[in-house]
Design a protein around this motif. Structure first.
Motif, PDB file in Angstrom:
ATOM      1  N   LEU A   1       0.807  -1.220   0.000  1.00  0.00           N
ATOM      2  CA  LEU A   1       0.000   0.000   0.000  1.00  0.00           C
ATOM      3  C   LEU A   1       0.843   1.274   0.000  1.00  0.00           C
ATOM      4  O   LEU A   1       0.306   2.371  -0.163  1.00  0.00           O
ATOM      5  N   LEU A   2       2.152   1.144   0.185  1.00  0.00           N
ATOM      6  CA  LEU A   2       3.029   2.309   0.168  1.00  0.00           C
ATOM      7  C   LEU A   2       3.771   2.462  -1.150  1.00  0.00           C
ATOM      8  O   LEU A   2       4.633   3.342  -1.278  1.00  0.00           O
ATOM      9  N   ALA A   3       3.459   1.605  -2.128  1.00  0.00           N
ATOM     10  CA  ALA A   3       4.101   1.708  -3.439  1.00  0.00           C
ATOM     11  C   ALA A   3       3.724   3.037  -4.100  1.00  0.00           C
ATOM     12  O   ALA A   3       2.623   3.562  -3.883  1.00  0.00           O
ATOM     13  N   PRO A   4       4.626   3.617  -4.895  1.00  0.00           N
ATOM     14  CA  PRO A   4       4.317   4.894  -5.555  1.00  0.00           C
ATOM     15  C   PRO A   4       3.102   4.764  -6.474  1.00  0.00           C
ATOM     16  O   PRO A   4       2.813   3.700  -7.011  1.00  0.00           O
ATOM     17  N   GLY A   5       2.411   5.873  -6.654  1.00  0.00           N
ATOM     18  CA  GLY A   5       1.249   5.886  -7.530  1.00  0.00           C
ATOM     19  C   GLY A   5      -0.042   5.633  -6.769  1.00  0.00           C
ATOM     20  O   GLY A   5      -0.063   5.529  -5.536  1.00  0.00           O
ATOM     21  N   GLU A   6      -1.130   5.528  -7.518  1.00  0.00           N
ATOM     22  CA  GLU A   6      -2.432   5.315  -6.909  1.00  0.00           C
ATOM     23  C   GLU A   6      -2.547   3.889  -6.358  1.00  0.00           C
ATOM     24  O   GLU A   6      -1.875   2.967  -6.817  1.00  0.00           O
ATOM     25  N   ILE A   7      -3.397   3.738  -5.344  1.00  0.00           N
ATOM     26  CA  ILE A   7      -3.676   2.413  -4.778  1.00  0.00           C
ATOM     27  C   ILE A   7      -4.858   1.812  -5.534  1.00  0.00           C
ATOM     28  O   ILE A   7      -5.960   2.367  -5.536  1.00  0.00           O
ATOM     29  N   HIS A   8      -4.612   0.698  -6.190  1.00  0.00           N
ATOM     30  CA  HIS A   8      -5.659   0.048  -6.985  1.00  0.00           C
ATOM     31  C   HIS A   8      -6.253  -1.132  -6.225  1.00  0.00           C
ATOM     32  O   HIS A   8      -5.751  -1.547  -5.170  1.00  0.00           O
ATOM     33  N   GLU A   9      -7.314  -1.683  -6.786  1.00  0.00           N
ATOM     34  CA  GLU A   9      -8.028  -2.783  -6.123  1.00  0.00           C
ATOM     35  C   GLU A   9      -7.124  -3.996  -5.934  1.00  0.00           C
ATOM     36  O   GLU A   9      -7.202  -4.690  -4.914  1.00  0.00           O
ATOM     37  N   GLY A  10      -6.236  -4.253  -6.895  1.00  0.00           N
ATOM     38  CA  GLY A  10      -5.337  -5.402  -6.762  1.00  0.00           C
ATOM     39  C   GLY A  10      -4.421  -5.278  -5.557  1.00  0.00           C
ATOM     40  O   GLY A  10      -4.123  -6.271  -4.875  1.00  0.00           O
ATOM     41  N   GLN A  11      -3.970  -4.045  -5.282  1.00  0.00           N
ATOM     42  CA  GLN A  11      -3.112  -3.846  -4.109  1.00  0.00           C
ATOM     43  C   GLN A  11      -3.884  -4.066  -2.821  1.00  0.00           C
ATOM     44  O   GLN A  11      -3.361  -4.639  -1.860  1.00  0.00           O
ATOM     45  N   LEU A  12      -5.144  -3.613  -2.799  1.00  0.00           N
ATOM     46  CA  LEU A  12      -5.966  -3.841  -1.613  1.00  0.00           C
ATOM     47  C   LEU A  12      -6.204  -5.333  -1.393  1.00  0.00           C
ATOM     48  O   LEU A  12      -6.189  -5.817  -0.252  1.00  0.00           O
ATOM     49  N   ARG A  13      -6.410  -6.064  -2.478  1.00  0.00           N
ATOM     50  CA  ARG A  13      -6.612  -7.508  -2.352  1.00  0.00           C
ATOM     51  C   ARG A  13      -5.371  -8.181  -1.784  1.00  0.00           C
ATOM     52  O   ARG A  13      -5.468  -9.041  -0.910  1.00  0.00           O
ATOM     53  N   ARG A  14      -4.208  -7.784  -2.302  1.00  0.00           N
ATOM     54  CA  ARG A  14      -2.983  -8.412  -1.816  1.00  0.00           C
ATOM     55  C   ARG A  14      -2.729  -8.070  -0.349  1.00  0.00           C
ATOM     56  O   ARG A  14      -2.283  -8.906   0.432  1.00  0.00           O
TER      57      ARG A  14
END
Length: 412
Positions: A151-164
């Motif tokens: 969740l701290l990766a650069p750019g917008e937070i997408h649904e795939g990141q929330l799932r992971r």
């Protein structure tokens, strides 16, 4: 804990300083009259000083204790406790060796030394369980760090990141469920139990699916625990603490010689074992937290080290009774902080709409950053703590071997 793991740990510098070590204090008293009484007085005074260093400061600006600012049952405090035990054990070894050289160690004294070594050997399983508990906490930290890093990766937070992130937190929840409160503890585990399958699609509200998910979670939790410990599956921390404390009683007034030092070492050994069991996850730790598993209280006025020891016992017992720690997997301060930070991130994810924007995204990133900082602090502390537990293990083994060699030599 295999003996081959110990490679020169006795020569490594101590990570903490208690001002002057017990051994340097002994060297400062070389001008004192020789003899058993002088050695006993010095031993008990140094023993009391060592325990006094562990008392957490009560008053700001000093004067309330010598704990160096560490919160009780934090990683830093546990390391200081183990260091104090190692120093006390070395002081005890020197005391016994001097008594033997003077010929002042009769058969009754040798028997007391043997009894202490046998008591100490019972703490080896506690060291093994504590080492495994530290390793388990390290696994929790890795899973939490995965969730935070995604969740701290650069750019917008997408649904795939929330799932992971949900998947990592879900796996973490399985490991966080304590064996005494695996059902209905609430908090992180209950939140994530309803979100375990979001990585593969939307959560379903079907009662049958919910019950199946709960059963799967419980089975997985049991599976993780059954593979986690190097001690036997039927091993109990509660029974082990009882065995360590069995027969530990203050010497009577007419008992001189080694009776008082052996009793002192037995008390601090029992305290260290209890603190390790309380701090990190291990089998049957919830039962072991009961007050009657603490060492029997020594007479406060009979020994100079009794007041600081009793204060430490009282503080540890209070920590075990705290409502916010009652269902925790361990009383270690860092575990409590990890649980709170994980809960905060789980709540932020639960409230996050898709796509994320504005304040919601800021809340998720803030919670993730907080959890990442907690994980970094845990990484810095857990590895040295594990090394110190191993050091205690090997010191106990080495002392036992030396004791057997001395007994055989005296028998010859």
């Amino acid at each position: 804990m295999p003996l081959t793991e110990h490679q020169g740990s006795s020569s490594s510098p101590s990570p903490f300083s208690f001002g002057r070590s017990l051994l340097s204090l002994r060297r400062d008293h070389v001008t004192m009259p020789s003899g058993e009484e002088a050695d006993l007085e010095a031993f008990q005074r140094h023993f009391a000083a060592s325990l006094g260093e562990l008392l957490p400061g009560e008053v700001e600006g000093g004067g309330g204790g010598g704990g160096g600012g560490e919160e009780i049952l934090s990683v830093a405090w546990i390391r200081r406790l183990l260091e104090a035990f190692i120093l006390c054990q070395e002081e005890f070894r020197v005391f016994v060796a001097q008594a033997r050289r003077r010929g002042a160690l009769p058969a009754a004294g040798e028997k007391l030394v043997v009894e202490f070594h046998e008591r100490a050997v019972k703490a080896l399983d506690v060291c093994n369980a504590a080492r495994d508990g530290v390793d388990q906490v390290r696994r929790w930290e890795r899973l939490a760090d995965i969730a935070a890093s995604v969740l701290l990766a650069p750019g917008e937070i997408h649904e795939g990141q929330l799932r992971r992130a949900r998947k990592a937190l879900s796996d973490l929840a399985v490991l966080l469920v304590d064996d005494t409160a695996a059902s209905g503890t609430g908090g992180v585990a209950s939140f994530l139990a309803s979100h375990r399958n979001r990585s593969f699609g939307r959560a379903r509200a079907s009662p049958s699916r919910a019950s199946l998910t709960g059963a799967t979670s419980a089975t997985s939790s049991s599976h993780f625990r059954s593979l986690s410990w190097s001690v036997s599956r039927v091993w109990s921390a509660s029974r082990q603490l009882q065995a360590i404390g069995a027969g530990l009683a203050a010497p009577r007034a007419h008992e001189a010689g080694l009776a008082a030092p052996v009793y002192a070492m037995g008390c601090v050994l029992h305290l260290v074992a209890w603190a390790l069991v309380a701090a990190v996850p291990c089998p049957d730790r919830s039962t072991a937290l009961q007050a009657h598993h603490l060492p029997a209280a020594p007479p406060r006025a009979a020994f100079p080290w009794a007041p600081p020891l009793l204060t430490l016992q009282e503080r540890l017992a209070e920590e075990g009774k705290r409502k916010d720690r009652r269902n925790s997997c361990g009383l270690l301060k860092e575990i409590h902080v990890l649980e709170k930070s994980t809960q905060k991130l789980a709540d932020a994810i639960d409230a996050a709409p898709i796509p994320l924007f504005g304040d919601r995204e800021a809340d998720v990133r803030e919670a993730a950053a907080e959890l990442a900082a907690v994980c970094a602090a845990m990484r810095d502390g857990l590895e040295p703590l594990e090394r110190q537990v191993r050091e205690v293990f090997h010191r106990i083994v080495r002392s036992r071997v030396e004791g057997l060699d001395s007994s055989m030599h005296n028998a010859d």
